[in-house]
Motif scaffolding. Sequence first.
Motif, PDB file in Angstrom:
ATOM      1  N   VAL A 107       0.779  -1.339   0.160  1.00  0.00           N
ATOM      2  CA  VAL A 107       0.088   0.108  -0.024  1.00  0.00           C
ATOM      3  C   VAL A 107       0.742   1.334   0.013  1.00  0.00           C
ATOM      4  O   VAL A 107       0.768   2.242  -0.694  1.00  0.00           O
ATOM      5  N   LEU A 108       1.995   1.362   0.726  1.00  0.00           N
ATOM      6  CA  LEU A 108       2.800   2.440   0.890  1.00  0.00           C
ATOM      7  C   LEU A 108       3.672   2.401  -0.374  1.00  0.00           C
ATOM      8  O   LEU A 108       3.464   3.734  -0.874  1.00  0.00           O
ATOM      9  N   GLY A 109       3.852   1.663  -1.109  1.00  0.00           N
ATOM     10  CA  GLY A 109       4.731   1.768  -2.230  1.00  0.00           C
ATOM     11  C   GLY A 109       3.917   2.212  -3.365  1.00  0.00           C
ATOM     12  O   GLY A 109       4.274   2.953  -4.251  1.00  0.00           O
ATOM     13  N   THR A 110       2.369   1.624  -3.511  1.00  0.00           N
ATOM     14  CA  THR A 110       1.598   1.958  -4.665  1.00  0.00           C
ATOM     15  C   THR A 110       1.068   3.398  -4.440  1.00  0.00           C
ATOM     16  O   THR A 110       1.068   4.216  -5.317  1.00  0.00           O
ATOM     17  N   SER A 111       0.866   3.774  -3.203  1.00  0.00           N
ATOM     18  CA  SER A 111       0.741   5.161  -2.901  1.00  0.00           C
ATOM     19  C   SER A 111       1.746   5.965  -3.203  1.00  0.00           C
ATOM     20  O   SER A 111       1.519   7.243  -3.815  1.00  0.00           O
ATOM     21  N   GLY A 112       2.975   5.892  -3.033  1.00  0.00           N
ATOM     22  CA  GLY A 112       4.074   6.643  -3.535  1.00  0.00           C
ATOM     23  C   GLY A 112       4.202   6.572  -4.708  1.00  0.00           C
ATOM     24  O   GLY A 112       4.618   7.700  -5.319  1.00  0.00           O
ATOM     25  N   VAL A 113       4.029   5.600  -5.621  1.00  0.00           N
ATOM     26  CA  VAL A 113       4.177   5.740  -6.948  1.00  0.00           C
ATOM     27  C   VAL A 113       3.174   6.558  -7.606  1.00  0.00           C
ATOM     28  O   VAL A 113       3.311   7.264  -8.554  1.00  0.00           O
ATOM     29  N   PHE A 114       1.895   6.491  -6.991  1.00  0.00           N
ATOM     30  CA  PHE A 114       0.746   7.383  -7.589  1.00  0.00           C
ATOM     31  C   PHE A 114       1.226   8.970  -7.479  1.00  0.00           C
ATOM     32  O   PHE A 114       1.335   9.732  -8.455  1.00  0.00           O
ATOM     33  N   LEU A 115       1.808   9.573  -6.136  1.00  0.00           N
ATOM     34  CA  LEU A 115       2.465  10.618  -6.117  1.00  0.00           C
ATOM     35  C   LEU A 115       3.571  11.005  -6.863  1.00  0.00           C
ATOM     36  O   LEU A 115       3.612  12.073  -7.569  1.00  0.00           O
ATOM     37  N   ALA A 116       4.462  10.025  -7.182  1.00  0.00           N
ATOM     38  CA  ALA A 116       5.581  10.411  -8.207  1.00  0.00           C
ATOM     39  C   ALA A 116       5.189  10.482  -9.496  1.00  0.00           C
ATOM     40  O   ALA A 116       5.716  11.202 -10.230  1.00  0.00           O
ATOM     41  N   THR A 117       4.066   9.598  -9.779  1.00  0.00           N
ATOM     42  CA  THR A 117       3.279   9.916 -11.206  1.00  0.00           C
ATOM     43  C   THR A 117       2.849  11.244 -11.329  1.00  0.00           C
ATOM     44  O   THR A 117       3.005  11.837 -12.584  1.00  0.00           O
ATOM     45  N   VAL A 118       2.192  11.726 -10.322  1.00  0.00           N
ATOM     46  CA  VAL A 118       1.777  13.199 -10.488  1.00  0.00           C
ATOM     47  C   VAL A 118       3.023  14.114 -10.626  1.00  0.00           C
ATOM     48  O   VAL A 118       2.769  14.984 -11.347  1.00  0.00           O
ATOM     49  N   ILE A 119       3.773  13.909  -9.908  1.00  0.00           N
ATOM     50  CA  ILE A 119       5.040  14.796  -9.888  1.00  0.00           C
ATOM     51  C   ILE A 119       5.596  14.818 -11.612  1.00  0.00           C
ATOM     52  O   ILE A 119       5.650  15.760 -12.018  1.00  0.00           O
ATOM     53  N   PHE A 120       5.418  13.567 -11.917  1.00  0.00           N
ATOM     54  CA  PHE A 120       6.256  13.419 -13.319  1.00  0.00           C
ATOM     55  C   PHE A 120       5.047  14.025 -14.368  1.00  0.00           C
ATOM     56  O   PHE A 120       5.618  14.790 -15.247  1.00  0.00           O
ATOM     57  N   ALA A 121       3.823  13.912 -14.109  1.00  0.00           N
ATOM     58  CA  ALA A 121       2.969  14.265 -15.072  1.00  0.00           C
ATOM     59  C   ALA A 121       2.801  15.850 -15.115  1.00  0.00           C
ATOM     60  O   ALA A 121       2.393  16.505 -16.196  1.00  0.00           O
ATOM     61  N   THR A 122       3.175  16.436 -13.992  1.00  0.00           N
ATOM     62  CA  THR A 122       2.904  18.071 -14.020  1.00  0.00           C
ATOM     63  C   THR A 122       4.256  18.790 -14.145  1.00  0.00           C
ATOM     64  O   THR A 122       4.204  19.753 -13.859  1.00  0.00           O
ATOM     65  N   SER A 123       5.413  17.800 -14.487  1.00  0.00           N
ATOM     66  CA  SER A 123       6.662  18.512 -14.530  1.00  0.00           C
ATOM     67  C   SER A 123       6.764  19.445 -15.677  1.00  0.00           C
ATOM     68  O   SER A 123       6.269  19.303 -16.865  1.00  0.00           O
TER      69      SER A 123
END
Length: 161
Positions: A107-123
């Motif tokens: 759960v922690l890893g999948t949630s973190g990947v979601f946040l990292a993907t948002v960072i990537f998508a809005t870069s």
Amino acid sequence: FFRLVLFAMSRTTRKLNLKLKSQRKETPLPRGQVVAVLAVQLVEAFQVNIIFPFVVFMIRDFGVAEREEDVGRYAGAMAASFCLAQFASSFIWGYCSDGIGRKRCIVLGTSGVFLATVIFATSRSFTQALAGRILAGLLNGNVGILKSFLAEITDSTNRGR
């Protein structure tokens, strides 16, 4: 002589194993947990491959490549950064899952990947996009954890034969 003895012993062992297997009752497969594991595996596969259709255009829009030939280098660095970070963090994730539990780490890893993907998508820059990919890779060390989790929720009666 020894081959004959080994052959006879192996036949007897096989017969005993078949007899024991036929006496065991098959445990039902925990379908909900297996579906959740498959979903996390699917998300991870998307993470690795999702950038390939647009990474070249993204690099061009960032304006980081001075020549057209450099776009491929930057795109390769962007793609490889995720896998390298995932490789580097997989042992740490395995250690953490032994300490705090498999479900929590997933759960922690999948949630973190979601946040990292948002960072990537809005870069707005190559550096920010690269940081998002590296962060997603660091937080996506779920493969080993998922395999261990599957081994824990199944037994010999409901695994693949």
